[in-house]
Motif scaffolding. Structure first.
Motif, PDB file in Angstrom:
ATOM      1  N   PRO A  71      -5.631   4.324  -2.526  1.00 57.45           N
ATOM      2  CA  PRO A  71      -6.508   3.920  -1.425  1.00 57.45           C
ATOM      3  C   PRO A  71      -7.112   2.542  -1.632  1.00 57.45           C
ATOM      4  O   PRO A  71      -7.452   1.860  -0.659  1.00 57.45           O
ATOM      5  N   HIS A  72      -7.244   2.119  -2.891  1.00 59.73           N
ATOM      6  CA  HIS A  72      -7.783   0.789  -3.163  1.00 59.73           C
ATOM      7  C   HIS A  72      -6.858  -0.303  -2.635  1.00 59.73           C
ATOM      8  O   HIS A  72      -7.316  -1.370  -2.223  1.00 59.73           O
ATOM      9  N   LEU A  73      -5.554  -0.030  -2.621  1.00 60.30           N
ATOM     10  CA  LEU A  73      -4.607  -1.017  -2.105  1.00 60.30           C
ATOM     11  C   LEU A  73      -4.577  -1.026  -0.584  1.00 60.30           C
ATOM     12  O   LEU A  73      -4.463  -2.087   0.031  1.00 60.30           O
ATOM     13  N   VAL A  74      -4.679   0.148   0.036  1.00 54.27           N
ATOM     14  CA  VAL A  74      -4.740   0.194   1.498  1.00 54.27           C
ATOM     15  C   VAL A  74      -6.017  -0.507   1.968  1.00 54.27           C
ATOM     16  O   VAL A  74      -6.003  -1.285   2.929  1.00 54.27           O
ATOM     17  N   LEU A  75      -7.126  -0.234   1.276  1.00 58.45           N
ATOM     18  CA  LEU A  75      -8.380  -0.917   1.597  1.00 58.45           C
ATOM     19  C   LEU A  75      -8.225  -2.421   1.440  1.00 58.45           C
ATOM     20  O   LEU A  75      -8.669  -3.204   2.300  1.00 58.45           O
ATOM     21  N   ALA A  76      -7.583  -2.839   0.357  1.00 59.97           N
ATOM     22  CA  ALA A  76      -7.381  -4.267   0.119  1.00 59.97           C
ATOM     23  C   ALA A  76      -6.521  -4.905   1.208  1.00 59.97           C
ATOM     24  O   ALA A  76      -6.753  -6.056   1.605  1.00 59.97           O
ATOM     25  N   ASP A  77      -5.537  -4.159   1.715  1.00 56.98           N
ATOM     26  CA  ASP A  77      -4.706  -4.680   2.813  1.00 56.98           C
ATOM     27  C   ASP A  77      -5.562  -5.014   4.026  1.00 56.98           C
ATOM     28  O   ASP A  77      -5.397  -6.065   4.659  1.00 56.98           O
ATOM     29  N   PHE A  78      -6.479  -4.115   4.363  1.00 56.04           N
ATOM     30  CA  PHE A  78      -7.344  -4.340   5.526  1.00 56.04           C
ATOM     31  C   PHE A  78      -8.349  -5.469   5.260  1.00 56.04           C
ATOM     32  O   PHE A  78      -8.597  -6.306   6.125  1.00 56.04           O
ATOM     33  N   VAL A  79      -8.910  -5.498   4.064  1.00 57.43           N
ATOM     34  CA  VAL A  79      -9.863  -6.558   3.724  1.00 57.43           C
ATOM     35  C   VAL A  79      -9.165  -7.916   3.744  1.00 57.43           C
ATOM     36  O   VAL A  79      -9.746  -8.917   4.190  1.00 57.43           O
ATOM     37  N   LYS A  80      -7.932  -7.953   3.270  1.00 58.77           N
ATOM     38  CA  LYS A  80      -7.174  -9.207   3.273  1.00 58.77           C
ATOM     39  C   LYS A  80      -7.048  -9.761   4.681  1.00 58.77           C
ATOM     40  O   LYS A  80      -7.107 -10.981   4.898  1.00 58.77           O
ATOM     41  N   ALA A  81      -6.886  -8.891   5.662  1.00 60.62           N
ATOM     42  CA  ALA A  81      -6.754  -9.323   7.054  1.00 60.62           C
ATOM     43  C   ALA A  81      -8.111  -9.641   7.671  1.00 60.62           C
ATOM     44  O   ALA A  81      -8.272 -10.660   8.353  1.00 60.62           O
ATOM     45  N   LEU A  82      -9.096  -8.778   7.431  1.00 60.67           N
ATOM     46  CA  LEU A  82     -10.412  -8.943   8.043  1.00 60.67           C
ATOM     47  C   LEU A  82     -11.243 -10.025   7.371  1.00 60.67           C
ATOM     48  O   LEU A  82     -11.971 -10.763   8.042  1.00 60.67           O
ATOM     49  N   ARG A  83     -11.159 -10.089   6.035  1.00 54.33           N
ATOM     50  CA  ARG A  83     -11.953 -11.032   5.261  1.00 54.33           C
ATOM     51  C   ARG A  83     -11.091 -11.676   4.184  1.00 54.33           C
ATOM     52  O   ARG A  83     -11.258 -11.403   2.995  1.00 54.33           O
ATOM     53  N   PRO A  84     -10.143 -12.521   4.563  1.00 60.81           N
ATOM     54  CA  PRO A  84      -9.230 -13.119   3.577  1.00 60.81           C
ATOM     55  C   PRO A  84      -9.942 -13.918   2.494  1.00 60.81           C
ATOM     56  O   PRO A  84      -9.403 -14.094   1.396  1.00 60.81           O
ATOM     57  N   ASP A  85     -11.151 -14.403   2.769  1.00 62.59           N
ATOM     58  CA  ASP A  85     -11.881 -15.173   1.752  1.00 62.59           C
ATOM     59  C   ASP A  85     -12.273 -14.307   0.558  1.00 62.59           C
ATOM     60  O   ASP A  85     -12.471 -14.814  -0.551  1.00 62.59           O
ATOM     61  N   LEU A  86     -12.353 -12.996   0.751  1.00 64.01           N
ATOM     62  CA  LEU A  86     -12.708 -12.099  -0.351  1.00 64.01           C
ATOM     63  C   LEU A  86     -11.538 -11.810  -1.276  1.00 64.01           C
ATOM     64  O   LEU A  86     -11.740 -11.429  -2.434  1.00 64.01           O
ATOM     65  N   LEU A  87     -10.330 -11.949  -0.774  1.00 61.24           N
ATOM     66  CA  LEU A  87      -9.130 -11.659  -1.572  1.00 61.24           C
ATOM     67  C   LEU A  87      -8.134 -12.817  -1.450  1.00 61.24           C
ATOM     68  O   LEU A  87      -7.035 -12.639  -0.916  1.00 61.24           O
ATOM     69  N   PRO A  88      -8.483 -13.989  -1.952  1.00 63.56           N
ATOM     70  CA  PRO A  88      -7.619 -15.165  -1.751  1.00 63.56           C
ATOM     71  C   PRO A  88      -6.260 -15.068  -2.422  1.00 63.56           C
ATOM     72  O   PRO A  88      -5.309 -15.708  -1.977  1.00 63.56           O
ATOM     73  N   HIS A  89      -6.148 -14.283  -3.493  1.00 64.54           N
ATOM     74  CA  HIS A  89      -4.881 -14.215  -4.241  1.00 64.54           C
ATOM     75  C   HIS A  89      -4.114 -12.913  -4.031  1.00 64.54           C
ATOM     76  O   HIS A  89      -3.052 -12.726  -4.600  1.00 64.54           O
ATOM     77  N   TYR A  90      -4.662 -12.022  -3.229  1.00 60.42           N
ATOM     78  CA  TYR A  90      -4.036 -10.705  -3.047  1.00 60.42           C
ATOM     79  C   TYR A  90      -2.948 -10.782  -1.979  1.00 60.42           C
ATOM     80  O   TYR A  90      -3.121 -11.392  -0.926  1.00 60.42           O
ATOM     81  N   GLU A  91      -1.820 -10.136  -2.263  1.00 62.90           N
ATOM     82  CA  GLU A  91      -0.720 -10.043  -1.300  1.00 62.90           C
ATOM     83  C   GLU A  91      -0.625  -8.605  -0.815  1.00 62.90           C
ATOM     84  O   GLU A  91      -0.463  -7.678  -1.612  1.00 62.90           O
ATOM     85  N   ALA A  92      -0.749  -8.425   0.495  1.00 64.21           N
ATOM     86  CA  ALA A  92      -0.780  -7.084   1.072  1.00 64.21           C
ATOM     87  C   ALA A  92       0.461  -6.289   0.671  1.00 64.21           C
ATOM     88  O   ALA A  92       1.571  -6.821   0.625  1.00 64.21           O
ATOM     89  N   LYS A  93       0.245  -4.994   0.429  1.00 64.94           N
ATOM     90  CA  LYS A  93       1.352  -4.129   0.005  1.00 64.94           C
ATOM     91  C   LYS A  93       1.892  -3.279   1.136  1.00 64.94           C
ATOM     92  O   LYS A  93       3.109  -3.136   1.282  1.00 64.94           O
ATOM     93  N   TYR A  94       1.013  -2.675   1.922  1.00 66.57           N
ATOM     94  CA  TYR A  94       1.444  -1.750   2.965  1.00 66.57           C
ATOM     95  C   TYR A  94       1.245  -2.322   4.366  1.00 66.57           C
ATOM     96  O   TYR A  94       2.204  -2.414   5.131  1.00 66.57           O
ATOM     97  N   TYR A  95       0.027  -2.681   4.696  1.00 63.01           N
ATOM     98  CA  TYR A  95      -0.279  -3.196   6.037  1.00 63.01           C
ATOM     99  C   TYR A  95      -0.311  -4.725   6.013  1.00 63.01           C
ATOM    100  O   TYR A  95      -1.126  -5.312   5.306  1.00 63.01           O
TER     101      TYR A  95
END
Length: 362
Positions: free
Chosen positions: A334-358
């Motif tokens: 669930p941490h990765l699904v959450l990160a996928d959504f955060v990456k889209a909604l707030r990309p500044d919080l996860l500048p180096h993360y690459e979405a896995k599912y969404y």
């Protein structure tokens, strides 16, 4: 085995969120071997003189009459049959694929280790619900068979094998961490309780850390999000009390169907959902698609989609179920699904993360 101004960006590498390393699995000397359930509503564990008593029930708040099943664990077991992708994921995230001696005919199998085991004959195919090969089931000598209550009538034949059936209700949990916590049941059954505690603690830490970062950086006005799309006779959405709705909330979004009381998915009148979602900032949907699913693919399904704000602004999040191990692993990541959504909604919080599912559609 294995945004407010002044908020600092989180300089996080992709590995920090992605990796469930061997050190998490193996460095468990200081980890408790006692299982405590905190999030999962469908599991209760009691340690008694005659063994570990596990009460398994359907956590769906809309189900009132299912009789709980009590399981008494007296010794570790090492041979199991899984009949859904999520059950497989529970073993996979713990590095315990070797314990799976049989699986049903999954349409999409992503686990490299399971593919190797099936090719080598270490794991056998037992058919599919309603048409299981009982001789193969018995010959594989499983200690337990995991079943799913969503597969109506498909498991009656398995009762004749004399092998205990364990209902796996993880997918019915409405808390994302509650769904992931079902890995502790696998830890109890296999004797790998320290491993299960260590892995879940890692998942919990990553999920809650990101959730708190979102909350700290929260804007006064939250972005809105709509889910699903037209499927046959109506617009399929995730319910307002579902685990996906909770993920939206934890990612900092306001779900436009939040007043819906369903804990799972439901189909509503197209026009009713369209009217509420047409101005939503983001749009989450999924499906199995052979090839690249694009914004144009979506518009080709229904021209009205192209009039939606999220479509126009290229803010449509899509998970291709035929190209990602979502069905296997998302429930225990669930941490990765959450990160996928955060990456889209707030990309500044996860500048180096690459979405896995969404991922946002192109």
């Amino acid at each position: 085995m294995s945004c407010n101004q002044g908020v600092n960006k989180v300089e996080r590498t992709a590995d920090e969120l992605y990796q469930m390393t061997d050190s998490v699995w193996n460095d468990t000397a200081d980890v408790s071997d006692t299982i405590h359930i905190q999030y999962a509503k469908g599991l209760k564990v009691d340690y008694k003189a005659d063994g570990i008593h596990v009460t398994i029930s359907n956590p769906d708040p809309q189900v009132k009459h299912d009789k709980p099943q009590e399981l008494i664990i007296t010794h570790p077991c090492s041979r199991f049959i899984c009949t859904t992708a999520l059950q497989l994921g529970n073993f996979e995230v713990l590095g315990l694929e070797d314990c799976i001696v049989g699986m049903n005919s999954l349409k999409n199998l992503f686990s490299p280790r399971m593919k190797e085991q099936m090719k080598a004959g270490k794991t056998v195919q037992i058919g599919k619900e309603g048409n299981f090969d009982l001789e193969t089931v018995i010959a594989s000598q499983p200690d337990y068979i995991f079943v799913s209550v969503s597969k109506h009538g498909g498991f009656e034949g398995l009762k004749d094998c004399g092998i205990p059936l364990i209902p796996h209700h993880g997918y019915k949990e409405t808390d994302p961490l509650g769904q992931a916590e079902w890995i502790k049941l696998v830890g109890l059954l296999t004797g790998e309780t320290r491993r299960a505690n260590a892995v879940f603690a890692d998942i919990e830490k990553k999920y809650n850390k990101l959730k708190e970062e979102v909350k700290t950086a929260q804007n006064t006005i939250q972005p809105t999000i709509i889910s699903g799309r037209q499927i046959r006779d109506g617009w399929y959405i995730v319910g307002g009390r579902s685990y996906m709705a909770q993920l939206f909330k934890d990612a900092g979004a306001s779900y436009v169907m939040d007043d819906n009381e369903e804990s799972g998915g439901t189909t509503l009148d197209f026009e009713a959902v369209y009217a509420r979602g047409v101005e939503a900032d983001f749009w989450q949907t999924d499906g199995s698609f052979d090839g690249d699913f694009t914004l144009q693919t979506l518009a080709d399904e229904d021209e009205r989609y192209a009039t939606m704000k999220a479509y126009k602004n290229k803010k449509v999040l899509f998970c291709n179920l035929s190209q990602t191990p979502y069905r296997e692993l998302a429930g225990v990541q669930p941490h990765l699904v959450l990160a996928d959504f955060v990456k889209a909604l707030r990309p500044d919080l996860l500048p180096h993360y690459e979405a896995k599912y969404y991922k946002l559609l192109k």
